[in-house]
Design a protein around this motif. Structure first.
Motif, PDB file in Angstrom:
ATOM      1  N   MET A   1       0.842  -1.194   0.000  1.00  0.00           N
ATOM      2  CA  MET A   1       0.000   0.000   0.000  1.00  0.00           C
ATOM      3  C   MET A   1       0.882   1.251   0.000  1.00  0.00           C
ATOM      4  O   MET A   1       0.583   2.229  -0.676  1.00  0.00           O
TER       5      MET A   1
ATOM      6  N   ALA B   1       1.255   6.206  -6.821  1.00  0.00           N
ATOM      7  CA  ALA B   1       0.038   6.923  -7.189  1.00  0.00           C
ATOM      8  C   ALA B   1       0.271   8.418  -7.060  1.00  0.00           C
ATOM      9  O   ALA B   1      -0.094   9.202  -7.933  1.00  0.00           O
TER      10      ALA B   1
ATOM     11  N   ARG C   1       2.150   1.731  -3.331  1.00  0.00           N
ATOM     12  CA  ARG C   1       1.077   2.183  -4.211  1.00  0.00           C
ATOM     13  C   ARG C   1       0.783   3.665  -3.974  1.00  0.00           C
ATOM     14  O   ARG C   1       0.560   4.415  -4.913  1.00  0.00           O
ATOM     15  N   MET C   2       0.828   4.051  -2.691  1.00  0.00           N
ATOM     16  CA  MET C   2       0.579   5.458  -2.389  1.00  0.00           C
ATOM     17  C   MET C   2       1.643   6.338  -3.014  1.00  0.00           C
ATOM     18  O   MET C   2       1.354   7.394  -3.566  1.00  0.00           O
TER      19      MET C   2
END
Lengths: 223, 486
Positions: free
Chosen positions: B6, B13, B9-10
């Motif tokens: 995550m 992103a 991904r953060m």
């Protein structure tokens, strides 16, 4: 868990007429016990949000102490305070509060993920269904309406099953039906799961659901 | 999804969402790393590159005969062993004499040299026409050419007048009828062998006596008794070659050789030198802007046959090495105990060192400025990103994210940018260095394998440093204020 405020106050330094400071919250002592829903109402600028932020660990008081059971909240360092808040409290902030890169479900699971806790997916889905946003679980925040975003924030707080849920104007941008849905969800949460809900609102309907109502005026809690 | 996933991904992103901003940050890190990697590559390679370049300024080392010694071409080869082949750009031996041009009542300094060596040690020599390629060809300094009016293709008749130095006579000129010669040479084990010979009117050997008392009795010492061996010399004309004109006494080769040497030396020493005249064809006119324009240049072969000697006055060396290394080589030559000594041409070596020093300082300065600019650019970009993400950061803090997790995320973003920029920089930097090297120095460079990790490390460090201020900003965000509503 019981939240206890001991003479908590907040003073801002700014020119206000004759004085050089402004007391947003006068010393307040109160207790929030599990199993009940407390509603704090009052006019704009009466210090409601400031008090809520101090109780939820977001704003350091200039006087007094906040206790979570036996823990002096503001004696903790940032890391410990953050962890405690993450484990024990749920927060529904005012305004828009979503991470745009994550889906609705991911946003709801975010607090648990920040600390690598087990993801409360089941609870999340259950609360989403209750508040009518279950079909939106894979949508992005940008695709949601204000009311849907609000309910997402509420589910995010509820799904963590916190000991205390702090909600700041949670029904501000909801219609009557959804307002009732949210208020009854809060009440159920407090009564059935034996948790505490502390809510700041203008909404008169909220008073009907409350176990206890506090009023605030010019930084003072009156009842 | 795990926390780490995550987290990644953060970051990605966040990077993707702010594509243009991140592109600017990435570009600045990439360009910074490119210039850094490029400059470092060039910097590492530059002494080698410049070393070769500097050689166009001429010789940086001289080899001279040691006091009281004579240096010959054979000695030179031995001397040059002290200098690694790959660093020796060129060696030009010189022998200087005065040659007369009797037809014009003129006399010039003539230099016998090896023209292949000259083109390497003195690349700045500018020749109209061509360098002499064979014997009896002449390169004439511009000054002389103008004075006496010779052109490429003209002929010049030059005469060598012997001075008192009799040894400078060509061997075939050295038959002296009716003379008596005596000489000596080193024999076996370092003992001297002495000879005395009487010549007849045809300058052939009439009689020969040898003194080999220093030689081993059962080998070289047998020679005075061996009439067959001695008889070989009678009627022969000097100089002699062992194995052709006379055969060595078996078991006493060294002593036999010493007798031949002693005879050859004796005849040279006794011979009165004769002037020698050679007609040269001018193949080129030399322009250097220096004193060389007042010389004529001929091949060493011509010089030897005119003067009868292969001695050298000086050898100019062009060595591709730094000043310290050069001094080491010079010391090795001088310290080897041979007939030669070496000296550095200080004017050249000093200017080389100072150019390198300035270049180093320049590279250092440019690198510093580039790093600083990169930091400013990345820092500004990250600052803007933090401003844009104020609400999100505040929200995450409100949901329980600690300051250290916010710090980690931004640092992660920065390090990720640094990693990408570093890889980009290492690759592009090499291309950049290669282009500079090919265009400026005219040679290609080798990829330094250490460059990749070094570039990545430096750009990550720069990116992390640039993030410090933005991170402080992010950590200072007050969730209570940010989330107050819209």
């Amino acid at each position: 868990m019981t939240v206890k405020a001991e003479g908590v106050s907040r003073r801002y330094f700014r020119k206000t007429g004759t004085a050089n400071y402004f007391d947003a919250v006068q010393p307040v002592s109160l207790e929030i016990a599990p199993g009940g829903m407390t509603v704090l109402t009052g006019r704009s600028g009466s210090g409601k949000t400031t008090l809520l932020n101090m109780l939820s660990g977001l704003l350091v008081p200039t006087g007094g102490k906040v206790w979570y059971d036996d823990t002096d909240l503001y004696a903790l360092d940032d890391r410990a305070l953050s962890r405690l808040r993450s484990e024990r409290t749920g927060v529904v902030p005012q305004g828009r509060s979503a991470v745009d890169t994550l889906t609705v479900l991911e946003n709801i699971l975010l607090p648990a993920r920040l600390y690598q806790r087990e993801l409360p997916v089941e609870a999340a889905v259950r609360w989403m269904e209750k508040l009518g946003i279950a079909p939106l679980r894979d949508a992005r925040p940008a695709e949601l309406s204000g009311g849907e975003l609000r309910r997402m924030a509420i589910v995010r707080a509820l799904a963590q099953a916190p000991d205390v849920l702090f909600a700041d104007e949670p029904t501000g941008d909801l219609d009557d039906e959804n307002t009732r849905l949210v208020l009854s969800a809060f009440r159920d949460f407090a009564h059935e799961e034996k948790k505490a809900v502390f809510m700041v609102t203008h909404e008169n309907d909220a008073l009907l659901y409350a176990d206890r109502v506090l009023r605030m005026d010019h930084g003072q809690v009156t009842s | 999804m795990t926390k780490r996933k995550m987290f990644l991904r953060m970051i990605t992103a966040s990077l993707l969402r702010r594509r243009s901003r991140m592109l600017i940050a990435l570009l600045s890190i990439g360009i910074g790393a490119t210039i850094l990697a490029g400059l470092v590559t060039i910097y590492v390679d530059v002494p080698r590159q410049m070393g070769a370049q500097f050689r166009s300024y001429g010789a940086n080392m001289l080899i001279l005969p040691r006091e009281g010694e004579t240096l010959t071409r054979a000695d030179l080869d031995e001397t040059l062993q002290a200098i690694p082949r790959e660093e020796l750009v060129g060696a030009a031996p010189y022998r200087y004499v005065r040659l007369d041009m009797t037809s014009r009542q003129q006399s010039f300094t003539a230099a016998g040299t090896d023209f292949a060596g000259v083109t390497q040690t003195s690349p700045y020599f500018s020749v109209e026409g061509a360098y002499p390629a064979q014997t009896r060809e002449l390169l004439v300094g511009k000054e002389i050419a103008e004075t006496i009016g010779v052109k490429v293709g003209s002929t010049m008749e030059l005469t060598w007048q012997p001075t008192a130095a009799a040894s400078e006579l060509s061997p075939e000129e050295s038959r002296v009828p009716g003379a008596s010669l005596s000489g000596s040479a080193e024999g076996f084990g370092g003992g001297m062998v002495y000879v005395t010979a009487a010549l007849n009117e045809d300058a052939a050997i009439d009689s020969l006596t040898v003194d080999v008392s220093t030689q081993t009795a059962e080998y070289g010492g047998r020679i005075p008794e061996d009439e067959t061996f001695l008889a070989q010399f009678t009627g022969k004309t000097l100089p002699l070659t062992l194995g052709e004109d006379v055969d060595a006494l078996s078991g006493a080769t060294v002593t036999s050789g010493a007798i031949v040497d002693a005879l050859n030396r004796a005849v040279q020493a006794a011979a009165p030198a004769k002037p020698r005249t050679v007609i040269f064809t001018v193949t080129g006119i030399l322009t250097t802007g220096g004193e060389e324009e007042g010389y004529v240049f001929l091949s060493l072969q011509d010089m030897e046959s005119m003067t009868g000697s292969d001695r050298l006055d000086v050898v100019e060396l062009s060595v591709s090495a730094g000043a310290d290394q050069l001094q080491t080589y010079a010391d090795a030559v001088t310290g080897s105990g041979g007939k030669a000594q070496a000296r550095l041409v200080k004017r050249v070596t000093r200017s080389e060192a100072s150019v390198l020093e300035k270049l180093t300082a320049l590279v250092f300065l440019v690198t510093l400025v580039v790093l600083l600019l990169t930091m400013i650019c990345v820092s500004t970009t990250m600052m803007a990103v933090v401003s844009e993400r104020r609400r999100e950061i505040g929200l995450r803090k409100a949901l329980g994210a600690s300051d250290s997790s916010i710090r980690a995320e931004f640092l992660g973003e920065g390090l990720f940018l640094g990693l990408l920029g570093g890889v980009m920089g290492a690759v592009l930097g090499f291309v950049f260095a290669q282009a500079v090297s090919v265009n400026v120095f005219g040679s290609s460079i080798t990829f330094q394998p250490l460059l990749l990790p070094a570039a990545i490390l430096v750009s990550m460090a720069i990116a992390a440093l640039s993030c410090l201020l933005p991170i402080r900003r992010a950590v200072a965000i007050d969730p209570a204020l940010v989330l107050k509503g819209e």
